[in-house]
Write a protein that holds these residues in place. Structure first.
Motif, short mmCIF file in Angstrom:
data_model
loop_
_atom_site.label_atom_id
_atom_site.label_comp_id
_atom_site.label_asym_id
_atom_site.label_seq_id
_atom_site.Cartn_x
_atom_site.Cartn_y
_atom_site.Cartn_z
N ASN A 1 0.72 -1.24 -0.36
CA ASN A 1 0.18 -0.29 0.25
C ASN A 1 0.84 1.28 0.00
N VAL A 2 1.85 1.20 0.52
CA VAL A 2 2.37 2.59 0.89
C VAL A 2 3.60 2.79 -0.95
N ILE A 3 4.02 1.54 -1.76
CA ILE A 3 3.67 1.93 -2.81
C ILE A 3 2.89 2.21 -3.89
N VAL A 4 1.52 1.09 -3.67
CA VAL A 4 0.07 1.99 -4.52
C VAL A 4 0.00 3.60 -4.21
N ARG B 1 -0.22 9.53 -5.59
CA ARG B 1 0.92 10.46 -5.48
C ARG B 1 1.24 11.24 -6.82
N ALA B 2 1.95 10.38 -7.35
CA ALA B 2 2.81 11.15 -8.47
C ALA B 2 1.06 11.29 -10.03
N LEU B 3 0.48 10.19 -10.11
CA LEU B 3 -0.52 9.97 -11.21
C LEU B 3 -1.18 11.46 -10.54
N SER B 4 -1.71 11.87 -9.70
CA SER B 4 -2.50 12.61 -9.38
C SER B 4 -1.83 14.47 -8.64
N ARG B 5 -0.65 14.35 -8.90
CA ARG B 5 0.20 15.22 -8.62
C ARG B 5 -0.80 17.25 -8.79
N ALA C 1 -5.17 7.39 3.09
CA ALA C 1 -6.53 6.90 2.95
C ALA C 1 -6.56 5.71 1.31
N VAL C 2 -5.18 5.37 1.71
CA VAL C 2 -5.16 3.88 0.04
C VAL C 2 -4.87 2.86 1.64
N GLU C 3 -4.75 2.55 3.12
CA GLU C 3 -5.42 1.84 3.67
C GLU C 3 -6.61 1.68 3.97
N ALA C 4 -7.31 3.03 4.35
CA ALA C 4 -9.04 2.89 5.13
C ALA C 4 -9.59 3.02 3.92
N THR C 5 -9.47 2.71 2.25
CA THR C 5 -10.36 2.53 1.12
C THR C 5 -9.61 0.71 1.36
#
Length: 212
Positions: free
Chosen positions: A143-146, A151-155, A173-177
């Motif tokens: 999830n750290v990588i995701v 973040r890079a995609l949506s910067r 947010a990724v962990e919660a999702t």
């Protein structure tokens, strides 16, 4: 994908063989699950000699790792394509878009219900098999990588300064999702729609404290 391979396929025929093995791996994950998946059966169904399999993959785990990375790249590509064509009036639209694409892949992409971005699930919705939270990278959890790739995609769409605060918020947010959508797919094979809606609401409200 290539970073997970023993050697990079250089010729078109080799690339096609690798893709066939990944395709059959995904189908077998849906049919028999991870424990019953064998390299021999993947090679047989992909119509490649078992020796060819081991030219590219060290073992079953290496094969599944490559599939997980292919899944991540496919997800990011789908989100990127949606971003390019959708009208996004607010960053919350990006949250909904990303969750919708993930749910769509859970419903339609072979093998994705068992292995999405590395973690291997005993059944759709979990639990995860021990030790598979580092499938994409030995040093960092999946999830750290995701979160970093998102973040890079949506910067350019996130009107907030880059830094450790935003990175931490996106990881949370990724962990919660991940947790809520696992619950949604435990409750219903196609993902409980009410829980999916709650997931979007939770992430929007959490990120509202970190983004304008």
């Amino acid at each position: 994908m290539t970073s997970t391979l023993r050697r990079r396929p250089a010729q078109r025929r080799s690339v096609e063989r690798v893709e066939r093995m990944l395709d059959e791996c995904a189908l077998l994950l849906d049919e028999v699950g991870y424990d019953a998946l064998t390299t021999k059966e993947v090679a047989r169904r992909a119509e490649v000699p078992i020796g060819t399999f081991y030219q590219f993959f060290p073992d079953k785990q290496g094969l599944v790792r490559a599939l997980a990375l292919r899944n991540l790249e496919a997800f990011l590509a789908r989100v990127g394509e949606r971003i390019a064509t959708a009208v996004l009036d607010h960053w919350t639209d990006l949250v909904d878009l990303a969750i919708d694409e993930f749910v769509a892949m859970k419903r339609t992409t072979p093998g994705f219900a068992v292995v999405d971005f590395g973690e291997v699930l005993a059944a759709p919705g979990g639990p995860a098999l021990e030790g598979t939270n580092h499938m994409l990278d030995a040093a960092m959890e999946n999830n750290v990588i995701v979160a970093d790739r998102l973040r890079a995609l949506s910067r350019d769409l996130l009107d907030a300064p880059a830094g450790s605060g935003l990175d931490r918020a996106l990881l949370v947010a990724v962990e919660a999702t991940d947790a809520v959508l696992k619950l949604a797919f435990r409750m219903h094979p196609d993902g409980d729609p009410d829980l999916i809606a709650e997931c979007k609401l939770l992430v929007r409200r959490y990120l509202a404290d970190h983004l304008p």
